[in-house]
Design a protein around this motif. Structure first.
Motif, PDB file in Angstrom:
ATOM      1  N   ARG A 275     -52.193 -35.784 -10.360  1.00  0.00           N
ATOM      2  CA  ARG A 275     -51.507 -36.080 -11.633  1.00  0.00           C
ATOM      3  C   ARG A 275     -51.747 -34.758 -12.542  1.00  0.00           C
ATOM      4  O   ARG A 275     -50.741 -34.433 -13.381  1.00  0.00           O
ATOM      5  CB  ARG A 275     -52.027 -37.129 -12.483  1.00  0.00           C
ATOM      6  CG  ARG A 275     -51.416 -37.739 -13.480  1.00  0.00           C
ATOM      7  CD  ARG A 275     -51.867 -38.819 -14.334  1.00  0.00           C
ATOM      8  NE  ARG A 275     -51.710 -40.197 -13.662  1.00  0.00           N
ATOM      9  CZ  ARG A 275     -52.796 -41.081 -13.008  1.00  0.00           C
ATOM     10  NH1 ARG A 275     -54.141 -40.545 -13.311  1.00  0.00           N
ATOM     11  NH2 ARG A 275     -52.478 -42.140 -12.420  1.00  0.00           N
TER      12      ARG A 275
ATOM     13  N   LYS B  23     -47.514 -32.346 -13.461  1.00  0.00           N
ATOM     14  CA  LYS B  23     -47.157 -33.040 -14.555  1.00  0.00           C
ATOM     15  C   LYS B  23     -45.545 -33.445 -14.705  1.00  0.00           C
ATOM     16  O   LYS B  23     -45.330 -34.165 -15.894  1.00  0.00           O
ATOM     17  CB  LYS B  23     -47.708 -32.027 -15.828  1.00  0.00           C
ATOM     18  CG  LYS B  23     -49.004 -31.764 -15.638  1.00  0.00           C
ATOM     19  CD  LYS B  23     -49.337 -30.959 -17.044  1.00  0.00           C
ATOM     20  CE  LYS B  23     -51.131 -30.734 -16.866  1.00  0.00           C
ATOM     21  NZ  LYS B  23     -51.831 -32.056 -17.011  1.00  0.00           N
TER      22      LYS B  23
ATOM     23  N   GLU C   4     -44.380 -39.008 -13.148  1.00  0.00           N
ATOM     24  CA  GLU C   4     -45.075 -39.746 -13.658  1.00  0.00           C
ATOM     25  C   GLU C   4     -45.806 -40.642 -12.262  1.00  0.00           C
ATOM     26  O   GLU C   4     -44.929 -41.181 -11.379  1.00  0.00           O
ATOM     27  CB  GLU C   4     -44.375 -40.875 -14.374  1.00  0.00           C
ATOM     28  CG  GLU C   4     -45.115 -42.000 -15.031  1.00  0.00           C
ATOM     29  CD  GLU C   4     -44.513 -43.249 -15.594  1.00  0.00           C
ATOM     30  OE1 GLU C   4     -45.321 -44.065 -15.866  1.00  0.00           O
ATOM     31  OE2 GLU C   4     -43.346 -43.040 -15.824  1.00  0.00           O
ATOM     32  N   ILE C   5     -47.085 -40.645 -12.369  1.00  0.00           N
ATOM     33  CA  ILE C   5     -47.762 -41.003 -11.148  1.00  0.00           C
ATOM     34  C   ILE C   5     -48.749 -42.342 -11.628  1.00  0.00           C
ATOM     35  O   ILE C   5     -49.591 -42.185 -12.583  1.00  0.00           O
ATOM     36  CB  ILE C   5     -48.638 -39.947 -10.606  1.00  0.00           C
ATOM     37  CG1 ILE C   5     -47.915 -38.742 -10.008  1.00  0.00           C
ATOM     38  CG2 ILE C   5     -49.657 -40.541  -9.426  1.00  0.00           C
ATOM     39  CD1 ILE C   5     -48.642 -37.558  -9.547  1.00  0.00           C
TER      40      ILE C   5
END
Length: 539
Positions: free
Chosen positions: A312, A316, A319-320
């Motif tokens: 993560r 960037k 979205e994880i």
């Protein structure tokens, strides 16, 4: 290693080779590698009547380990002539995505943590001196230096059969076997990405480097194998630096992403809900390629959150969302596409698991896609029987790889010239090693004569007249004479291997000196190796 058990009925599959480049075997003719069944017929063959492996198996049989000591002692006496005709051979025996389906490869896969154990077991075989294991999702290859070619290969084949639980006869149908220059060229091609399912992929070079890193911590990666793999790394780096083979090249992970997007209607590809199970190297690459394709969100299931947090921080732009392994099935229920890339040796998804998952939207094709890029597999083959699911494994990525064959062929031809250069350097280095025992033997022979003659001289002079100064002067004199006499012969036993003419002359000089001074270096080396194996067995 226990044989892999999927709990599902598997469908027999023999894949076709898709390597779009030419391979040079033991002859001088370049030829395309098209189908698995014919890929190795002009080299050391494992299929067809009386193949090399079949001939190996039909040699006089070595009894069990219990009687190996007496057998080796008898071999030392009765079969020395055969050994004298054999030079230790570098060999590779294994299978890959080009020769065996994933069902076979996963049974032979050796996790990296077990490479040292496997190397130790291989080196304990009677006729194997050095060994290395290269096991990835696309291949499982064993590289060895064999004291006896036929016996060594038979022992390795039987070891593979024993550890995988696959009968030797069945195993032979999928194995390839290469020797000396062919084996060396093969590893250089593997390191350069020429033997990969996806031409030029970079992950294999890192895996070859890892073999050296792991092997140097044990006793199996000896002088020959260590140099072989290091030169292969050099060849792989040169190919990627001096050609554009890596431009546009994709890894297994990116090919899986490409395949998934091919199966989803174009208008909905970015709206599809993506789930990645496993946050290791492969999983991270999947996420990276999804982000590169424009995907804005992905759910990641992993045993720990630390790896997911690290990804993560690095990626960037996407979205994880982290989910623990205990929530894997509920996460799959909310996903349209499921990528699996874990090191689990047991299946994560069975037919009954997938049947309970809700239907996916018809906007994304109406089928939940499972992209399983793990070996051993994470998704059972029986899941293919579920109407609402479609399963793809690493063998199915060939659909993506088939694009742009002509361009990849041209790039591969450029890379082959670099590989040939590195191959010549390695073989020159290995050939030059043959003179080292002769240099040592000749030096020892001269020193023994010098010592004997010095002793006679000192006795004639007598202790009364023999001062320390005289002893030192006579000793220096004799040593200087021997050094000057040996200087010429020893210079002709040394070469840097940079040109074949010098190397050929050096080897001729070596054989001439062996005959003139009755050094018997080759016989001595073989006897020492056999003796070492006998002592190891006794201990």
């Amino acid at each position: 290693m226990a044989a892999f058990a999927s709990g599902c009925s598997t469908t027999s599959f023999v894949g076709a080779s898709v390597r779009p480049f030419l391979h040079k075997g033991s002859g001088d003719t370049l030829r395309p590698r098209s189908l698995v069944a014919n890929a190795f017929q002009n080299r050391t063959v494992v299929r067809g009547p009386r193949s090399e492996l079949e001939i190996t198996h039909s040699q006089d049989t070595v009894p069990s380990r219990a009687s190996s000591v007496s057998v080796l002692e008898q071999l030392k006496i009765s079969s020395a002539d055969r050994y004298m005709k054999e030079r230790s051979s570098i060999a590779v025996i294994g299978l890959s995505v080009h020769t065996a389906p994933v069902e076979m490869r996963e049974k032979l896969a050796v996790p990296e943590a077990q490479w040292p154990r496997a190397i130790g077991e291989l080196c304990s075989l009677n006729h194997i001196e050095e060994a290395a294991v290269l096991s990835t999702c696309n291949r499982m290859e064993i590289y060895v230096v064999a004291l006896s070619w036929h016996r060594g290969i038979r022992e390795v084949t039987e070891w593979m059969s024993k550890t995988s639980g696959i009968p030797v006869l069945e195993l032979r149908q999928h194995l390839f076997l290469l020797r000396d220059s062919d084996a060396t060229r093969h590893l250089f091609q593997v390191s350069a990405g020429l033997d990969s399912l996806v031409l030029g992929e970079g992950q294999i070079l890192a895996q070859v480097k890892q073999v050296v890193k792991v092997g140097q911590g044990g006793r199996g990666l000896g002088k020959n194998i260590d140099r072989l793999f290091k030169d292969a790394i050099t060849a792989g780096k040169r190919v990627r630096t001096e050609t554009n083979i890596a431009s546009g090249a994709v890894s297994v992970s990116s090919a899986a992403v490409e395949l998934a997007l091919m199966k989803i209607p174009n208008s909905q590809s970015l709206a599809a809900r993506m789930l990645v199970i496993g946050a290791g190297k492969m999983g991270k690459l999947v996420i990276k390629h999804l982000a590169a394709k424009g995907c804005k969100k992905v759910v990641v299931v992993n045993r720990s959150v630390e790896r997911v947090d690290a990804i993560r921080e690095e990626l960037k732009e996407i979205e994880i969302i982290y989910r623990p392994f205990t929530e894997m099935l509920s996460a799959a229920a909310e996903a349209d596409v499921v990528f699996t890339s874990t090191a689990s040796e047991t299946l994560l998804f069975m037919k009954e698991d997938v049947e309970t998952l809700p239907q996916v939207s018809k906007l994304v094709g109406g089928l939940r896609l499972f992209l399983d890029i793990s070996v051993p597999r994470n998704v059972g083959s029986c899941v293919s029987g579920v109407e609402s699911a479609q399963v793809y494994n690493v063998d199915d990525l060939k659909e993506v790889v088939e694009a742009n064959k002509e361009d990849r062929l041209r790039k591969a031809m450029e890379a082959e010239s670099i590989i040939t250069e590195e191959l010549k350097r390695f073989e020159a280095w290995r050939d030059s090693l043959e003179t080292v025992p002769t240099i040592k033997k000749l030096r020892s022979y001269a020193d023994r004569i010098r010592a004997a003659e010095l002793e006679k001289c000192f006795q004639k002079i007598g202790d009364d007249a023999l001062t320390k100064k005289i002893r030192r002067a006579v000793d220096d004199l004799s040593n200087g004479i021997v050094n000057k006499l040996l200087h010429g012969p020893l210079q002709h036993l040394r070469c840097d291997g940079s040109d074949s003419r010098t190397l050929d002359e050096t080897l001729e000089n070596m054989h001439a000196l062996n005959r003139m001074f009755s050094l018997d270096t080759e016989k001595s080396i073989i006897e020492q190796k056999i003796k070492a194996k006998v002592e190891k067995a006794q201990n």
